[in-house]
Design a protein around this motif. Structure first.
Motif, PDB file in Angstrom:
ATOM      1  N   LYS A  64       0.837  -1.197   0.000  1.00  0.00           N
ATOM      2  CA  LYS A  64       0.000   0.000   0.000  1.00  0.00           C
ATOM      3  C   LYS A  64       0.871   1.245   0.000  1.00  0.00           C
ATOM      4  O   LYS A  64       0.397   2.360  -0.136  1.00  0.00           O
ATOM      5  CB  LYS A  64      -0.909   0.007   1.225  1.00  0.00           C
ATOM      6  CG  LYS A  64      -1.900  -1.134   1.288  1.00  0.00           C
ATOM      7  CD  LYS A  64      -2.980  -1.024   0.240  1.00  0.00           C
ATOM      8  CE  LYS A  64      -3.940   0.105   0.561  1.00  0.00           C
ATOM      9  NZ  LYS A  64      -5.034   0.205  -0.436  1.00  0.00           N
ATOM     10  N   GLY A  65       2.182   1.011   0.153  1.00  0.00           N
ATOM     11  CA  GLY A  65       3.203   2.045   0.014  1.00  0.00           C
ATOM     12  C   GLY A  65       4.302   1.439  -0.844  1.00  0.00           C
ATOM     13  O   GLY A  65       4.034   0.651  -1.733  1.00  0.00           O
ATOM     14  N   GLU A  66       5.557   1.791  -0.569  1.00  0.00           N
ATOM     15  CA  GLU A  66       6.690   1.234  -1.312  1.00  0.00           C
ATOM     16  C   GLU A  66       7.321   0.102  -0.497  1.00  0.00           C
ATOM     17  O   GLU A  66       7.915   0.344   0.561  1.00  0.00           O
ATOM     18  CB  GLU A  66       7.733   2.325  -1.602  1.00  0.00           C
ATOM     19  CG  GLU A  66       9.058   1.827  -2.137  1.00  0.00           C
ATOM     20  CD  GLU A  66       8.918   0.882  -3.323  1.00  0.00           C
ATOM     21  OE1 GLU A  66       9.662  -0.107  -3.377  1.00  0.00           O
ATOM     22  OE2 GLU A  66       8.062   1.148  -4.209  1.00  0.00           O
ATOM     23  N   PRO A  67       7.194  -1.143  -0.936  1.00  0.00           N
ATOM     24  CA  PRO A  67       7.643  -2.284  -0.124  1.00  0.00           C
ATOM     25  C   PRO A  67       9.131  -2.298   0.181  1.00  0.00           C
ATOM     26  O   PRO A  67       9.540  -2.777   1.244  1.00  0.00           O
ATOM     27  CB  PRO A  67       7.232  -3.506  -0.960  1.00  0.00           C
ATOM     28  CG  PRO A  67       7.014  -2.993  -2.338  1.00  0.00           C
ATOM     29  CD  PRO A  67       6.558  -1.582  -2.184  1.00  0.00           C
ATOM     30  N   THR A  68       9.985  -1.760  -0.709  1.00  0.00           N
ATOM     31  CA  THR A  68      11.418  -1.844  -0.474  1.00  0.00           C
ATOM     32  C   THR A  68      11.900  -0.906   0.639  1.00  0.00           C
ATOM     33  O   THR A  68      13.066  -0.982   1.044  1.00  0.00           O
ATOM     34  CB  THR A  68      12.217  -1.529  -1.756  1.00  0.00           C
ATOM     35  OG1 THR A  68      11.944  -0.190  -2.183  1.00  0.00           O
ATOM     36  CG2 THR A  68      11.866  -2.501  -2.869  1.00  0.00           C
ATOM     37  N   LEU A  69      11.025  -0.046   1.154  1.00  0.00           N
ATOM     38  CA  LEU A  69      11.402   0.773   2.299  1.00  0.00           C
ATOM     39  C   LEU A  69      11.567  -0.080   3.550  1.00  0.00           C
ATOM     40  O   LEU A  69      12.148   0.361   4.542  1.00  0.00           O
ATOM     41  CB  LEU A  69      10.362   1.870   2.550  1.00  0.00           C
ATOM     42  CG  LEU A  69      10.253   2.945   1.465  1.00  0.00           C
ATOM     43  CD1 LEU A  69       9.199   3.982   1.845  1.00  0.00           C
ATOM     44  CD2 LEU A  69      11.595   3.619   1.202  1.00  0.00           C
ATOM     45  N   ASP A  70      11.048  -1.307   3.508  1.00  0.00           N
ATOM     46  CA  ASP A  70      11.211  -2.247   4.617  1.00  0.00           C
ATOM     47  C   ASP A  70      11.749  -3.562   4.054  1.00  0.00           C
ATOM     48  O   ASP A  70      11.037  -4.562   3.980  1.00  0.00           O
ATOM     49  CB  ASP A  70       9.873  -2.468   5.318  1.00  0.00           C
ATOM     50  CG  ASP A  70      10.023  -3.161   6.666  1.00  0.00           C
ATOM     51  OD1 ASP A  70      11.104  -3.733   6.909  1.00  0.00           O
ATOM     52  OD2 ASP A  70       9.077  -3.142   7.463  1.00  0.00           O
ATOM     53  N   PRO A  71      13.010  -3.574   3.637  1.00  0.00           N
ATOM     54  CA  PRO A  71      13.550  -4.770   2.984  1.00  0.00           C
ATOM     55  C   PRO A  71      13.582  -5.996   3.878  1.00  0.00           C
ATOM     56  O   PRO A  71      13.481  -7.140   3.387  1.00  0.00           O
ATOM     57  CB  PRO A  71      14.955  -4.335   2.557  1.00  0.00           C
ATOM     58  CG  PRO A  71      15.307  -3.203   3.472  1.00  0.00           C
ATOM     59  CD  PRO A  71      14.017  -2.502   3.733  1.00  0.00           C
ATOM     60  N   ASP A  72      13.718  -5.794   5.187  1.00  0.00           N
ATOM     61  CA  ASP A  72      13.762  -6.948   6.088  1.00  0.00           C
ATOM     62  C   ASP A  72      12.446  -7.725   6.061  1.00  0.00           C
ATOM     63  O   ASP A  72      12.444  -8.955   6.153  1.00  0.00           O
ATOM     64  CB  ASP A  72      14.074  -6.501   7.518  1.00  0.00           C
ATOM     65  CG  ASP A  72      15.510  -6.027   7.671  1.00  0.00           C
ATOM     66  OD1 ASP A  72      16.411  -6.659   7.087  1.00  0.00           O
ATOM     67  OD2 ASP A  72      15.727  -5.010   8.359  1.00  0.00           O
ATOM     68  N   GLN A  73      11.318  -7.009   5.947  1.00  0.00           N
ATOM     69  CA  GLN A  73      10.050  -7.723   5.910  1.00  0.00           C
ATOM     70  C   GLN A  73       9.890  -8.511   4.614  1.00  0.00           C
ATOM     71  O   GLN A  73       9.311  -9.602   4.613  1.00  0.00           O
ATOM     72  CB  GLN A  73       8.867  -6.772   6.090  1.00  0.00           C
ATOM     73  CG  GLN A  73       7.561  -7.555   6.281  1.00  0.00           C
ATOM     74  CD  GLN A  73       6.366  -6.664   6.535  1.00  0.00           C
ATOM     75  OE1 GLN A  73       5.873  -6.026   5.620  1.00  0.00           O
ATOM     76  NE2 GLN A  73       5.904  -6.628   7.777  1.00  0.00           N
ATOM     77  N   ILE A  74      10.416  -7.981   3.508  1.00  0.00           N
ATOM     78  CA  ILE A  74      10.389  -8.735   2.260  1.00  0.00           C
ATOM     79  C   ILE A  74      11.135 -10.051   2.445  1.00  0.00           C
ATOM     80  O   ILE A  74      10.669 -11.125   2.026  1.00  0.00           O
ATOM     81  CB  ILE A  74      11.012  -7.908   1.120  1.00  0.00           C
ATOM     82  CG1 ILE A  74      10.145  -6.690   0.822  1.00  0.00           C
ATOM     83  CG2 ILE A  74      11.183  -8.766  -0.144  1.00  0.00           C
ATOM     84  CD1 ILE A  74      10.766  -5.716  -0.162  1.00  0.00           C
ATOM     85  N   THR A  75      12.289  -9.984   3.092  1.00  0.00           N
ATOM     86  CA  THR A  75      13.055 -11.204   3.375  1.00  0.00           C
ATOM     87  C   THR A  75      12.243 -12.169   4.224  1.00  0.00           C
ATOM     88  O   THR A  75      12.217 -13.387   3.972  1.00  0.00           O
ATOM     89  CB  THR A  75      14.373 -10.853   4.090  1.00  0.00           C
ATOM     90  OG1 THR A  75      15.115  -9.931   3.288  1.00  0.00           O
ATOM     91  CG2 THR A  75      15.210 -12.101   4.322  1.00  0.00           C
ATOM     92  N   GLU A  76      11.566 -11.647   5.243  1.00  0.00           N
ATOM     93  CA  GLU A  76      10.759 -12.495   6.124  1.00  0.00           C
ATOM     94  C   GLU A  76       9.645 -13.198   5.348  1.00  0.00           C
ATOM     95  O   GLU A  76       9.389 -14.398   5.560  1.00  0.00           O
ATOM     96  CB  GLU A  76      10.167 -11.651   7.246  1.00  0.00           C
ATOM     97  CG  GLU A  76      11.198 -11.137   8.247  1.00  0.00           C
ATOM     98  CD  GLU A  76      10.616 -10.115   9.207  1.00  0.00           C
ATOM     99  OE1 GLU A  76       9.390  -9.876   9.154  1.00  0.00           O
ATOM    100  OE2 GLU A  76      11.388  -9.532   9.998  1.00  0.00           O
ATOM    101  N   TYR A  77       8.974 -12.484   4.464  1.00  0.00           N
ATOM    102  CA  TYR A  77       7.923 -13.102   3.654  1.00  0.00           C
ATOM    103  C   TYR A  77       8.500 -14.207   2.779  1.00  0.00           C
ATOM    104  O   TYR A  77       7.937 -15.302   2.673  1.00  0.00           O
ATOM    105  CB  TYR A  77       7.261 -12.045   2.761  1.00  0.00           C
ATOM    106  CG  TYR A  77       6.093 -11.323   3.395  1.00  0.00           C
ATOM    107  CD1 TYR A  77       5.010 -12.019   3.922  1.00  0.00           C
ATOM    108  CD2 TYR A  77       6.049  -9.924   3.426  1.00  0.00           C
ATOM    109  CE1 TYR A  77       3.937 -11.350   4.483  1.00  0.00           C
ATOM    110  CE2 TYR A  77       4.978  -9.248   3.984  1.00  0.00           C
ATOM    111  CZ  TYR A  77       3.930  -9.965   4.516  1.00  0.00           C
ATOM    112  OH  TYR A  77       2.857  -9.309   5.070  1.00  0.00           O
TER     113      TYR A  77
END
Length: 296
Positions: A64-77
């Motif tokens: 709903k925003g820019e996902p790469t601003l939280d790269p750690d959560q992308i890794t977690e997913y």
């Protein structure tokens, strides 16, 4: 029931772009806030299992925003989804953070590729950097070096999709579409998707951000006659490769993959759901614009 994609909302509503047509402003937040919280791992694993049982082959990380601003959560997913072995894993991004801080994101890109991320879809409105700056980064003097970003992503092994939001005075004519296709070809972009800017049927009177985005979109959408001309051109010069379940058509135009798409569409067939959409709080929906379209 046929489901095409598992869409996963990463991060928060925070964004480093200022798109006047922001889809997130025109669709309900559904519990996604400015400050991100940890996602509901239990329900994420459940929806991954549902997707697996439903024959879903593609997981799309978006936001709903820019996902790469939280790269750690992308890794977690990606780590949580690994045991479900989705053949195709994609991520939608404006690419700004990766382009501006390549050294910071290099370890993440390497790890994401190891965890199965295949395709990075970059949102654009034009091949001209100034046109992209006016839409995405009006508060900065320059736009990112898009060609260099594509080269960087290729260097990590990713396929790249350019997702172009088509508007009246940008990519809104046959000539501009030809130029964009050539830009994609020169930069060895694997996929180019053309999506006309779209909006819900109406907006909420008590949400000024939604109202402003709706009005901008209303003013800048492509005239139906121009879009029909683009559609007929693509159908005439391209080799039709396939029609996706939601109706988008994919063509080969001089060796370049080109998809003519639509967005915010509601599937009229009750036996088909285009998306499973996982929200970090654990809720799962199947339409972006209807918060009541909820499975759990």
């Amino acid at each position: 029931m046929k489901i095409e994609t598992l869409s996963v909302i990463a991060g928060s509503t925070a964004c480093n772009a200022r798109c006047p047509f922001c889809v997130s402003k025109m669709t309900p937040e559904c519990g996604v806030e400015l400050k991100r919280s940890r996602f509901n791992l239990r329900n994420f694993e459940k929806v991954c299992r549902l997707a697996e049982l439903s024959g879903v082959t593609t997981m799309m990380i978006t936001g709903k925003g820019e996902p790469t601003l939280d790269p750690d959560q992308i890794t977690e997913y990606l780590e949580a989804a690994q045991r479900f072995e989705f053949p195709l894993i994609e991520m939608q991004t404006n690419g700004i953070s990766i382009a501006e801080r390549p050294e910071h994101y290099a370890p993440y890109l390497k790890r994401w590729y190891e965890l199965g991320l295949n395709t990075i879809a970059l949102s654009i409105v034009h091949f001209d950097p100034e046109e992209n700056r006016r839409i995405y980064l009006p508060y900065k003097k320059e736009y990112i070096d898009l060609s260099k970003l594509i080269e960087t992503l290729h260097g990590f092994g990713f396929s790249v999709r350019l997702t172009c939001i088509m508007t009246r005075d940008r990519i809104g004519s046959i000539n501009k579409v030809k130029q964009l296709i050539n830009f994609a070809r020169v930069n060895k972009v694997e996929q180019l998707t053309l999506t006309p800017v779209n909006k819900p049927a109406d907006f909420s009177d008590d949400n000024d951000a939604e109202r402003q985005a709706w009005l901008w979109t209303e003013k800048n959408h492509i005239d139906p006659e121009d879009f029909d001309g683009i559609k007929h051109y693509i159908e005439r010069v391209g080799a039709h490769l396939l029609t996706l379940p939601h109706g988008a058509k994919v063509f080969d135009i001089g060796g370049q993959n080109v998809c003519l798409n639509n967005c915010l569409s509601v599937n009229p067939d009750p036996e088909k759901m285009r998306n499973l959409i996982f929200f970090p709080d654990g809720h799962v929906r199947y339409y972006w614009q209807h918060p009541g379209a909820i499975l759990m």
